[in-house]
Design a protein around this motif. Structure first.
Motif, PDB file in Angstrom:
ATOM      1  N   GLY A  74     -72.544  18.325 -60.297  1.00  0.00           N
ATOM      2  CA  GLY A  74     -72.005  19.590 -60.743  1.00  0.00           C
ATOM      3  C   GLY A  74     -71.279  20.344 -59.650  1.00  0.00           C
ATOM      4  O   GLY A  74     -70.707  21.391 -59.896  1.00  0.00           O
ATOM      5  N   THR A  75     -71.303  19.832 -58.447  1.00  0.00           N
ATOM      6  CA  THR A  75     -70.678  20.522 -57.326  1.00  0.00           C
ATOM      7  C   THR A  75     -69.726  19.596 -56.598  1.00  0.00           C
ATOM      8  O   THR A  75     -69.815  18.381 -56.695  1.00  0.00           O
ATOM      9  CB  THR A  75     -71.747  21.007 -56.326  1.00  0.00           C
ATOM     10  OG1 THR A  75     -72.514  19.898 -55.894  1.00  0.00           O
ATOM     11  CG2 THR A  75     -72.667  22.018 -56.987  1.00  0.00           C
ATOM     12  N   ALA A  76     -68.824  20.189 -55.844  1.00  0.00           N
ATOM     13  CA  ALA A  76     -67.901  19.386 -55.042  1.00  0.00           C
ATOM     14  C   ALA A  76     -68.624  18.814 -53.846  1.00  0.00           C
ATOM     15  O   ALA A  76     -69.668  19.301 -53.429  1.00  0.00           O
ATOM     16  CB  ALA A  76     -66.727  20.255 -54.569  1.00  0.00           C
ATOM     17  N   LEU A  77     -68.043  17.769 -53.302  1.00  0.00           N
ATOM     18  CA  LEU A  77     -68.588  17.219 -52.070  1.00  0.00           C
ATOM     19  C   LEU A  77     -68.409  18.235 -50.942  1.00  0.00           C
ATOM     20  O   LEU A  77     -67.372  18.890 -50.857  1.00  0.00           O
ATOM     21  CB  LEU A  77     -67.849  15.931 -51.700  1.00  0.00           C
ATOM     22  CG  LEU A  77     -68.066  14.726 -52.600  1.00  0.00           C
ATOM     23  CD1 LEU A  77     -67.208  13.581 -52.099  1.00  0.00           C
ATOM     24  CD2 LEU A  77     -69.520  14.317 -52.623  1.00  0.00           C
ATOM     25  N   PRO A  78     -69.380  18.362 -50.068  1.00  0.00           N
ATOM     26  CA  PRO A  78     -69.216  19.305 -48.960  1.00  0.00           C
ATOM     27  C   PRO A  78     -68.164  18.803 -47.981  1.00  0.00           C
ATOM     28  O   PRO A  78     -68.159  17.640 -47.600  1.00  0.00           O
ATOM     29  CB  PRO A  78     -70.603  19.328 -48.303  1.00  0.00           C
ATOM     30  CG  PRO A  78     -71.222  18.018 -48.668  1.00  0.00           C
ATOM     31  CD  PRO A  78     -70.675  17.671 -50.021  1.00  0.00           C
ATOM     32  N   ALA A  79     -67.274  19.692 -47.588  1.00  0.00           N
ATOM     33  CA  ALA A  79     -66.258  19.300 -46.614  1.00  0.00           C
ATOM     34  C   ALA A  79     -66.837  19.270 -45.207  1.00  0.00           C
ATOM     35  O   ALA A  79     -66.339  18.580 -44.341  1.00  0.00           O
ATOM     36  CB  ALA A  79     -65.077  20.269 -46.676  1.00  0.00           C
ATOM     37  N   GLN A  80     -67.901  20.040 -45.008  1.00  0.00           N
ATOM     38  CA  GLN A  80     -68.486  20.114 -43.681  1.00  0.00           C
ATOM     39  C   GLN A  80     -69.972  19.789 -43.775  1.00  0.00           C
ATOM     40  O   GLN A  80     -70.652  20.215 -44.685  1.00  0.00           O
ATOM     41  CB  GLN A  80     -68.298  21.527 -43.116  1.00  0.00           C
ATOM     42  CG  GLN A  80     -68.702  21.667 -41.662  1.00  0.00           C
ATOM     43  CD  GLN A  80     -67.635  21.154 -40.725  1.00  0.00           C
ATOM     44  OE1 GLN A  80     -66.482  21.118 -41.090  1.00  0.00           O
ATOM     45  NE2 GLN A  80     -68.001  20.757 -39.534  1.00  0.00           N
ATOM     46  N   ALA A  81     -70.481  19.014 -42.877  1.00  0.00           N
ATOM     47  CA  ALA A  81     -71.908  18.712 -42.844  1.00  0.00           C
ATOM     48  C   ALA A  81     -72.312  18.560 -41.392  1.00  0.00           C
ATOM     49  O   ALA A  81     -71.484  18.323 -40.514  1.00  0.00           O
ATOM     50  CB  ALA A  81     -72.201  17.433 -43.631  1.00  0.00           C
ATOM     51  N   ALA A  82     -73.602  18.717 -41.115  1.00  0.00           N
ATOM     52  CA  ALA A  82     -74.076  18.619 -39.740  1.00  0.00           C
ATOM     53  C   ALA A  82     -73.787  17.248 -39.157  1.00  0.00           C
ATOM     54  O   ALA A  82     -73.318  17.117 -38.028  1.00  0.00           O
ATOM     55  CB  ALA A  82     -75.566  18.933 -39.693  1.00  0.00           C
ATOM     56  N   MET A  83     -74.094  16.204 -39.936  1.00  0.00           N
ATOM     57  CA  MET A  83     -73.831  14.840 -39.499  1.00  0.00           C
ATOM     58  C   MET A  83     -73.242  14.082 -40.681  1.00  0.00           C
ATOM     59  O   MET A  83     -73.778  14.140 -41.797  1.00  0.00           O
ATOM     60  CB  MET A  83     -75.117  14.148 -39.048  1.00  0.00           C
ATOM     61  CG  MET A  83     -75.765  14.769 -37.817  1.00  0.00           C
ATOM     62  SD  MET A  83     -74.934  14.326 -36.269  1.00  0.00           S
ATOM     63  CE  MET A  83     -75.545  12.663 -36.004  1.00  0.00           C
ATOM     64  N   VAL A  84     -72.139  13.386 -40.472  1.00  0.00           N
ATOM     65  CA  VAL A  84     -71.506  12.620 -41.540  1.00  0.00           C
ATOM     66  C   VAL A  84     -71.104  11.249 -41.012  1.00  0.00           C
ATOM     67  O   VAL A  84     -70.905  11.051 -39.806  1.00  0.00           O
ATOM     68  CB  VAL A  84     -70.258  13.332 -42.101  1.00  0.00           C
ATOM     69  CG1 VAL A  84     -70.629  14.627 -42.792  1.00  0.00           C
ATOM     70  CG2 VAL A  84     -69.224  13.577 -41.006  1.00  0.00           C
ATOM     71  N   PHE A  85     -70.991  10.315 -41.930  1.00  0.00           N
ATOM     72  CA  PHE A  85     -70.448   9.002 -41.608  1.00  0.00           C
ATOM     73  C   PHE A  85     -68.947   9.013 -41.868  1.00  0.00           C
ATOM     74  O   PHE A  85     -68.480   9.508 -42.897  1.00  0.00           O
ATOM     75  CB  PHE A  85     -71.095   7.913 -42.471  1.00  0.00           C
ATOM     76  CG  PHE A  85     -72.517   7.597 -42.102  1.00  0.00           C
ATOM     77  CD1 PHE A  85     -72.791   6.645 -41.120  1.00  0.00           C
ATOM     78  CD2 PHE A  85     -73.572   8.246 -42.720  1.00  0.00           C
ATOM     79  CE1 PHE A  85     -74.105   6.350 -40.773  1.00  0.00           C
ATOM     80  CE2 PHE A  85     -74.885   7.947 -42.383  1.00  0.00           C
ATOM     81  CZ  PHE A  85     -75.155   7.001 -41.405  1.00  0.00           C
ATOM     82  N   ASN A  86     -68.194   8.471 -40.938  1.00  0.00           N
ATOM     83  CA  ASN A  86     -66.760   8.273 -41.111  1.00  0.00           C
ATOM     84  C   ASN A  86     -66.385   6.879 -40.628  1.00  0.00           C
ATOM     85  O   ASN A  86     -66.965   6.364 -39.668  1.00  0.00           O
ATOM     86  CB  ASN A  86     -65.946   9.311 -40.334  1.00  0.00           C
ATOM     87  CG  ASN A  86     -65.834  10.626 -41.074  1.00  0.00           C
ATOM     88  OD1 ASN A  86     -65.579  10.650 -42.271  1.00  0.00           O
ATOM     89  ND2 ASN A  86     -66.039  11.736 -40.366  1.00  0.00           N
ATOM     90  N   ARG A  87     -65.421   6.293 -41.311  1.00  0.00           N
ATOM     91  CA  ARG A  87     -64.952   4.975 -40.889  1.00  0.00           C
ATOM     92  C   ARG A  87     -64.147   5.108 -39.606  1.00  0.00           C
ATOM     93  O   ARG A  87     -63.270   5.958 -39.482  1.00  0.00           O
ATOM     94  CB  ARG A  87     -64.093   4.347 -41.986  1.00  0.00           C
ATOM     95  CG  ARG A  87     -63.666   2.922 -41.708  1.00  0.00           C
ATOM     96  CD  ARG A  87     -63.056   2.287 -42.947  1.00  0.00           C
ATOM     97  NE  ARG A  87     -61.984   3.087 -43.489  1.00  0.00           N
ATOM     98  CZ  ARG A  87     -61.517   2.957 -44.746  1.00  0.00           C
ATOM     99  NH1 ARG A  87     -62.053   2.072 -45.563  1.00  0.00           N
ATOM    100  NH2 ARG A  87     -60.534   3.718 -45.172  1.00  0.00           N
ATOM    101  N   ILE A  88     -64.470   4.244 -38.648  1.00  0.00           N
ATOM    102  CA  ILE A  88     -63.777   4.303 -37.361  1.00  0.00           C
ATOM    103  C   ILE A  88     -62.936   3.066 -37.096  1.00  0.00           C
ATOM    104  O   ILE A  88     -62.096   3.069 -36.188  1.00  0.00           O
ATOM    105  CB  ILE A  88     -64.763   4.510 -36.198  1.00  0.00           C
ATOM    106  CG1 ILE A  88     -65.777   3.371 -36.123  1.00  0.00           C
ATOM    107  CG2 ILE A  88     -65.459   5.854 -36.319  1.00  0.00           C
ATOM    108  CD1 ILE A  88     -66.641   3.386 -34.869  1.00  0.00           C
ATOM    109  N   ALA A  89     -63.147   1.993 -37.871  1.00  0.00           N
ATOM    110  CA  ALA A  89     -62.376   0.768 -37.627  1.00  0.00           C
ATOM    111  C   ALA A  89     -62.541  -0.180 -38.803  1.00  0.00           C
ATOM    112  O   ALA A  89     -63.486  -0.076 -39.598  1.00  0.00           O
ATOM    113  CB  ALA A  89     -62.832   0.069 -36.341  1.00  0.00           C
ATOM    114  N   SER A  90     -61.604  -1.114 -38.898  1.00  0.00           N
ATOM    115  CA  SER A  90     -61.717  -2.213 -39.855  1.00  0.00           C
ATOM    116  C   SER A  90     -61.238  -3.488 -39.178  1.00  0.00           C
ATOM    117  O   SER A  90     -60.398  -3.453 -38.281  1.00  0.00           O
ATOM    118  CB  SER A  90     -60.907  -1.941 -41.122  1.00  0.00           C
ATOM    119  OG  SER A  90     -59.532  -1.823 -40.822  1.00  0.00           O
TER     120      SER A  90
END
Length: 725
Positions: free
Chosen positions: A17-33
């Protein structure tokens, strides 16, 4: 037995029911493929399936079934993974795990379904050579190591022939589990314990098909028997079955269960068997299963059980709903398994235990926090096409996914290993998602194509979907002031009160009266006309305009890809880009076609294309703003082969159309922006189609990519701002 989670509906409603948070204390992001073909460039097909990491977290090893071996990836610099070699094996590798300096690989050598065979290969990592092997008495599937590295368990599936008797069970020989002792990196084949799991399941009890195994710290093994919809707990030391129980079923509601070219989450599947694939312990008492389905079920989510058989949580329709909101829902699999949860990883980073659910058909990884009760949704990560396996490296704050699909034979991307890092910061993905409908279902979308901006409201945009949703041609309203950008509503294009048919929307322009002009690309071989449609704000078609004979006489299927409007009232002119050269065009020249709605007058100019190194180059979008016409030009290449993804502009003063059929004036173009940099920021592979571009009422430019509806695609959609234009 039918199991339900009374928590699931409320949890899913809260999460969705809510949008994904744009900001979080710790998040996973892709750094390479990492493209796995770099390890075996001569193989016609190569894949990364099950993946493991060395104890120091510096090396990855993945199983590659089609290439017949295992691949090595050096991730000493996780941002720049390097090929480290490929080892061919005598058979088909099915799974891999690592203990110390050795890799242990399940290898299938079966001659047929009725004569299954295989072995456990022991590979010295430093020399990349096979040191020993143990016969496992059948076709191995999953393998797992105990927490102390003293045991290895192998699920012997002896899989069924799905073409025999419609794949019905039983199909002997039956599967089993085998357990080996390991000491100092060596497996003692003589210690093999065979665990008989026949006679346990209510479904196909005499033909168990073990699928996935995992150890807890107490040395107990949890086993999924997917087709049998059954779960087994085994004591690793003795090889005795401790307990077993059915995986149960779920009453699914508000799902899309029809493969029909539209996304409507109004269907139900009562009593849907879970049929779990991967399984991972959360602690010594609880485990989580991915409910892929492979026989008569698949409940599209994941579940948490206590080892005594108590169901603690079920995700219900949450994964399907979130995939739909992210533009990743695989409509062509709606009738069967939805997003098809298949792989799992569980790992503790700091004080937080995460659950990673790999969705094969939506090419996503759902990330949850284990709370001991209801898991907490964190984020969803984009993966390569068809994520199969994952490994976490908490010591380096890394997560790695192995994505099995190799589409190079179709001119698309190959299999990739993706690397993610947990860190402070902002989630890179998604860049655009949708809101929920009033009935609690998601606004489903895929394959965004043309873009246009509202004439007066900055950040308000409109997009169209292409032919992937053939039964649901749509106009989407986008609020680009949010982050991620939010699709707030969907307007279905209708004709006579029903959804328009045979429409392939590729372009959208304002008509100055509160409605839109839409460009449909058309394909004569599919009886889809090349046409312009004038619709009102409700999406009702009020006028249809086919292309004139002077154009259609030289038609090929690559037609209109964008439309923009210049002027108002009787002076309005629509400018349309034709994607590629038609038969009357000189090579390297494509038409920008003009049409005056008031008079019905047609004309065109020629636009010179860049020359590509491979494949073809064409146009994807056209946008009028100020004194210029902006045009998106791209090649049809992907990943490392992609070279041309650019924004050009042409002075409005040059847009003086010539007569169709005659010699057309050639306009001069000026490069404005190279999209390659934007497409590389996600640290995946470069996607093919930048298809939408517009400039809003405040002068800010926005671009969007077309994800092809997750059809032979990772489903990733990039939506980004180019700043002030």
């Amino acid at each position: 037995m039918r199991n339900h989670s009374i928590l699931a509906a409320s949890v899913c409603g809260l999460l969705l029911g809510t949008a994904l948070p744009a900001q979080a204390a710790m998040v996973f992001n892709r750094i390479a493929s990492f493209e796995v073909a770099l390890n075996s460039p001569d193989a016609e097909e190569t894949s990364s399936e099950i993946i493991s990491a060395t104890d120091d977290g510096m090396m990855l090893i993945y199983s590659d079934s089609p290439a017949g071996g295992i691949g090595f990836v050096d991730i000493a610099d996780a941002h720049k993974p390097q090929p480290k070699g490929f080892l061919a094996l005598d058979g088909e590798p099915t799974s891999v795990t690592i203990i110390g300096a050795k890799a242990f690989v399940g290898v299938n050598t079966s001659e047929s379904y009725t004569q299954p065979s295989g072995h456990l290969a022991v590979v010295d990592i430093a020399s990349q050579s096979v040191e020993a092997s143990c016969d496992v008495g059948g076709q191995p599937d999953s393998i797992a190591k105990s927490k102390d590295g003293a045991m290895i368990a192998v699920a012997i599936e002896n899989e069924r022939d799905e073409d025999l008797n419609d794949g019905a069970l039983p199909q002997l020989p039956a599967g089993q589990v085998v357990i080996f002792d390991v000491a100092d990196g060596a497996v003692d084949c003589a210690t093999m314990k065979v665990v008989d799991v026949t006679g346990l399941a209510e479904i196909g009890g005499d033909d168990p098909e073990p699928e996935f195994v995992d150890f807890n710290a107490a040395g107990q093994i949890v086993l999924t028997m997917q087709e049998n919809n059954h779960l087994v707990i085994i004591d690793g030391a003795s090889g005795e079955v401790v307990t077993h129980f059915p995986a149960g079923s779920v009453d699914l509601e508000q799902i899309d269960a029809l493969d029909n070219g539209e996304l409507k989450f109004t269907d139900a599947q009562p009593g849907r068997l879970r049929e779990p694939d991967a399984v991972k312990w959360l602690d010594d008492e609880r485990f989580v299963i991915a409910n892929e389905g492979d026989y008569n079920g698949g409940s599209r989510g994941f579940s948490i059980f206590n080892k005594d058989g108590t169901l603690l949580f079920d995700s219900g329709n949450a994964l399907d709903h979130m995939a739909a909101r992210l533009g990743h829902y695989p409509d062509k699999r709606s009738d069967a398994k939805g997003v098809e949860p298949e792989g799992l990883e569980v790992a503790t980073f700091g004080d937080t235990t995460y659950i990673f659910v790999l969705e094969e058909r939506s090419s996503l990884i759902a990330v949850y926090k284990d709370t001991g009760g209801e898991p907490e949704y964190v984020q969803t990560l984009p993966s390569g096409v068809a994520p199969e396996g994952a490994v976490a490296i908490p010591s380096r704050n890394l997560l790695v996914s192995a994505n099995e699909a190799d589409l190079r034979g179709d001119g698309l991307n190959g299999s990739h290993v993706m690397i993610y890092e947990l860190a402070d910061g902002e989630a890179q993905y998604p860049q655009i998602m949708s809101d929920m409908n009033e009935d609690g279902t998601p606004i489903g979308w895929v394959a965004l194509s043309g873009l246009v901006a509202d004439a007066t409201k900055p950040g308000m945009l409109y997009a169209v979907s292409d032919s992937f949703l053939g039964m649901q041609p749509s106009i989407y309203t986008i609020d680009a002031t949010q982050k991620p950008a939010m699709i707030t509503s969907q307007t279905v294009v209708t004709r006579g009160g029903v959804a328009g048919q045979k429409i392939d929307l590729e372009g959208i322009a304002l008509d100055g009266k509160g409605g839109f002009w839409l460009a449909s690309e058309g394909r004569t071989d599919r009886v889809t006309p090349h046409a312009l449609y004038n619709v009102n704000a409700k999406g009702e078609i009020k006028r249809e305009v086919g292309l004139p004979d002077a154009l259609m006489g030289s038609e090929i299927r690559f037609g209109m890809e964008g439309v923009t409007s210049v002027g108002t009232g009787d002076d309005m002119v629509l400018w349309i880009v034709i994607q590629r050269e038609w038969r009357d065009d000189e090579k390297g020249m494509v038409k920008l076609v003009s049409y005056k709605p008031a008079s019905g007058e047609w004309g065109a100019v020629h636009y010179p294309l860049d020359k590509g190194e491979k494949g073809w180059v064409g146009l994807s979008e056209i946008t009028a703003h100020g004194d210029y016409i902006y045009i998106v030009e791209r090649d049809n290449q992907i990943a490392q082969a992609a070279k041309i993804k650019k924004l050009y502009r042409v002075a409005m003063s040059e847009m003086v159309p010539g007569e169709l059929g005659g010699e057309l004036p050639v306009v001069a173009k000026e490069e404005v922006h190279d999209f390659m940099t934007d497409l590389a920021k996600g640290n995946g592979y470069i996607v093919d189609k930048v298809e939408g571009f517009t400039i809003d009422a405040a002068g800010e430019g926005f671009a969007v990519t077309d994800n092809d509806g997750v059809d032979d695609s990772s489903g990733e959609t990039y939506f980004f701002s180019l700043g002030q234009m």
